[in-house]
Structures are given as structure tokens and as C-alpha cells.
Design an enzyme around this catalytic site. Sequence first.
Site, PDB file in Angstrom:
ATOM      1  N   GLY A 169      -4.316  18.132 -47.912  1.00 36.90           N
ATOM      2  CA  GLY A 169      -4.003  17.289 -47.347  1.00 36.90           C
ATOM      3  C   GLY A 169      -2.985  17.116 -48.645  1.00 36.90           C
ATOM      4  O   GLY A 169      -2.670  18.181 -49.109  1.00 36.90           O
ATOM      5  N   GLU A 206      -5.361  23.442 -50.259  1.00 37.72           N
ATOM      6  CA  GLU A 206      -3.786  23.017 -49.611  1.00 37.72           C
ATOM      7  C   GLU A 206      -3.587  21.789 -50.075  1.00 37.72           C
ATOM      8  O   GLU A 206      -3.537  21.298 -48.658  1.00 37.72           O
ATOM      9  CB  GLU A 206      -4.122  23.276 -48.250  1.00 37.72           C
ATOM     10  CG  GLU A 206      -4.517  24.830 -48.161  1.00 37.72           C
ATOM     11  CD  GLU A 206      -3.638  26.067 -49.360  1.00 37.72           C
ATOM     12  OE1 GLU A 206      -2.779  25.615 -48.890  1.00 37.72           O
ATOM     13  OE2 GLU A 206      -4.305  26.665 -48.798  1.00 37.72           O
ATOM     14  N   CYS A 248       3.432  20.936 -43.485  1.00 32.92           N
ATOM     15  CA  CYS A 248       3.082  20.988 -44.846  1.00 32.92           C
ATOM     16  C   CYS A 248       4.271  22.405 -45.667  1.00 32.92           C
ATOM     17  O   CYS A 248       4.579  22.008 -46.964  1.00 32.92           O
ATOM     18  CB  CYS A 248       1.917  22.045 -45.435  1.00 32.92           C
ATOM     19  SG  CYS A 248       0.381  20.948 -45.140  1.00 32.92           S
TER      20      CYS A 248
END
Length: 473
Positions: free
Chosen positions: A227, A247, A281
Site C-alpha cells: 500500500g 511493499e 506499483c
Amino acid sequence: MKKKLFIGGEWLEADTYFTLKSPYNGEAIAEIPMASEQEVDRAITAAYEARETMARMPAHKRWAILDSLSRLLEQRADEAARIIATEAAKPIKTARAEVDRTVQTYRFAAEEAKRIHGETLPLDAAPGGEGRVAYTVREPLGVVGAITPFNFPMNLVAHKVGPAIASGNTLVLKPASQTPLSAYFIAELLEQAGLPAGALNVVTGSGSKVGDKIVQDERVKVITFTGSPPVGIGIRNRAGLKRVTLELGSNSAVIVDKGVPVSKIVPRCVTGAFSFQGQVCISLQRIYVHEQVYDDFVTEFVKVTGGMKSGDPLDPDTDITAMISPGDVSRSLEWIEEAVDHGAKVACGGKAEGNVLEPTVLLGVEAVSKVSCQEAFAPIVLINKIRDLQEGIRLVNESRFGLQAGIYTENIHNALEAAEKLHVGGVIVNDIPTFRVDHMPYGGVKESGFGREGVKYAIEEMTELKLVVFNRN
């Protein structure tokens, strides 16, 4: 459709519910339970009580459960893809690709369940070690608290659930509030696959109730979170001595060196920038192009971007659809406006219709602009001109993030220099930083987090190394 909490192998009604709505059209999708602190405690208790059952389970049985899960998911792949497309507004063709990857992730986890081992140590290498035999083993840590994001609601769940089960741990899973259906779907399949009661518990609700309880409960030994950096840093500060894998964010970049065939690489770069509306991401957010090929690159990039189709996520021809929330659209437009105010040029896009933001290409963006130095998490990419490789490396590294970066080059010396000097968790040569397969080590440096995913590496994060020494003297 009304969902239930999955606790201790049972589907339980909650006292309160919220209505999950489609990001694309606002229509109601399902009623989702809001777990109370007592229900979260019950889930942790169930996982804690099941931990010895899982720890004692032989590797071949853990393999069988995960292998069965991958087969069940493969059989229901179309249904799984529609769930993702509906709750996350992910284009259906992209959702299908995610389901395919999820099947592979659970297969990797099944295989790794049979490959968890230690090593023997030559104790006689040290004076006083003669006549002794030593070896190491890896043991599960116990209860894993997993907190997952909306953008890969099935595969990022798999990257936490798969390694945890493979290594004999139990889980309490909190999926993102916008995408809980994917997690509940996997719980149903694991129930069919024969996972013992309590080994997986799925609780939905607010971060302040569900997430905080998971993070701070002393029975939970591992926290694995994907997140935003602020939330991840907060988790790290509250987790105490728990094992924590984070992460977090990124503003991933690629360098395009001189001599690179532009027409060959542009379609791949467009995919990296705009796949799932840039809500990835390792989405390609910054492109630094050598001045000798810059104009050709921009012209081709804008042309390919203009051919993308916006529309309903369930339409197989759709490339771009709604972002996850109206707030994210508003923020993105504000960031585009800020970049323009500081001298950037909008080569295409820059506008929104409802929750759909047009894929946006910005030129000449200052490094201090939010679209450059922060994580856009939107269909926005900047293309800036560089004089040489060294300038490109400097610009990539001038970031608080460091997840993955890419370089396109025909020069092996430049490739090796970039691999050495780019301060990121992964350097991808002759491809975009958005490249990932599910068994490679994946993680970042700086504010992109720490620890590694990729099934084998996540198992290492979820197990404890124990030394055993026999004295034969």
C-alpha cells in the site's frame, strides 16, 4: 449479494455492512461486512489456534492444497476475471491476465512448499568445532497478518496467502475495502481445496479497526503489507518486534538511450504507463529519453496513446476505464495543472469524463512537480529529454522511491553501468520497469519499502531460521 466474514472456517454475519459500488458506473455490487474489533479478535484467535495444525502439516499436503486451489481457480477463471473487472474497474482483458498470473502464483507456492530446507554447516572450520554436526531448518512463525491493496485484488492476495500456506503459517487477511470480493472468492476455493479451519480468515472493514488490531495484536508474528508509504511507515512504527514486509510506493522510470529503435519499444512503454489506468506499483511514470531520439519517441508515443480505447471495463476492447475513486481523478487533474503551471506541456490527455481520466502525456516536467516526485498512481506519464546516460541515472535516483527501473540501450557498457548505479530494488534491461513475473524477488529501497516478495523470498520472510548442533564427542 450479501457477503459474510470468513472466520475459523465459518461464514459469519456481521452487525454492520456497507454497500460496495462500481467505480465505473456507481451501481451497487454487494453488501460487505464491517468487522468489529471483537470479530477481528475472533479471527486472530482462530488463526492462532490453527497454527500448530498448519505447522505440523507435511509438505506434500500443503502442496496438495495449493495445487488444488490453482486448479479450481483455473476452472473458474472467467468468473474470477469478472469479479476483478467489476469491483476494481479493471479492463476485462487485464483482469484475465491477472487471474492467469494468480494461478501461476499459487502453483509456484505449491512447488515451493516442497523446497523449504536449510543447510549443513562445517563446524570444524573453527577451533573447538571438531566432532560436531550442525544443520539449519526453517520453521513457520505462526500467524501472518496480511493487508492488501485494490490494484491487484487477486494476485497480490496470492503473494501473501500462497507463501504463508506453503510455509505452514496461518493468516488473517484484510483486503482493500473496494476489492473484497476477490479475497472472499479465494477463501471459498481454499475451503473447497481442503485448507483446515482457521488457517485463513478474511475480515473486511475500516483500517482503524481491522488493520490496527492485526498490526498490534501480539499473537500476530508477521505483517505483510502492500500500500501507500504513509500507512506502511505507520504500520512499521506500531508493529514492535513483529517481522514486517512492506511493499510501498514508486514513481518508476525508464531511460531510453541513443540508438534504440523507437518504434519497437514505444508500444511496450505505452502499456507500462497506462495499463489499469496507471494504478500499478511499478507503473511507468517517468521516461528519460536521449536527445538524439527524443522527438521521434514523443511523436510515436503520442500516436500510440491516441489509439487507446476508453469504456466499460467488461468490454473486451477497453484499454482505459474508470479510476478507483472520484477523489483520485480530482487529485490527478490537480497534479497535471500544477505541472503545467510550472512549464510542462500536455502532449495528449489531461482531461476527465466522470471517473475516466484520459491517458495523459506530459513533456518538460520539472523534477519538483508532484507528477514527477510523487507516486501518480494514475494514467499519467512524463517524457523528458536527457543529454546522456549519466543525466538519466541521476534523474532516476533523485527520488524518495526505488522499486524498479528500466533502461533501453544497445550498449552493453551502458546497461552494466545502469545496473550498477540505479538505486532501486530491480533493474530491468531493455524492458519497462513494469515487468514482473511472480517467482522473481520483488521489492524496493528507500520509501518503496523493504523485504521481498516473489514466493520463495516471501517464504523466507515468513519463516524463522533455527540452528541444530549435535555434539558427537
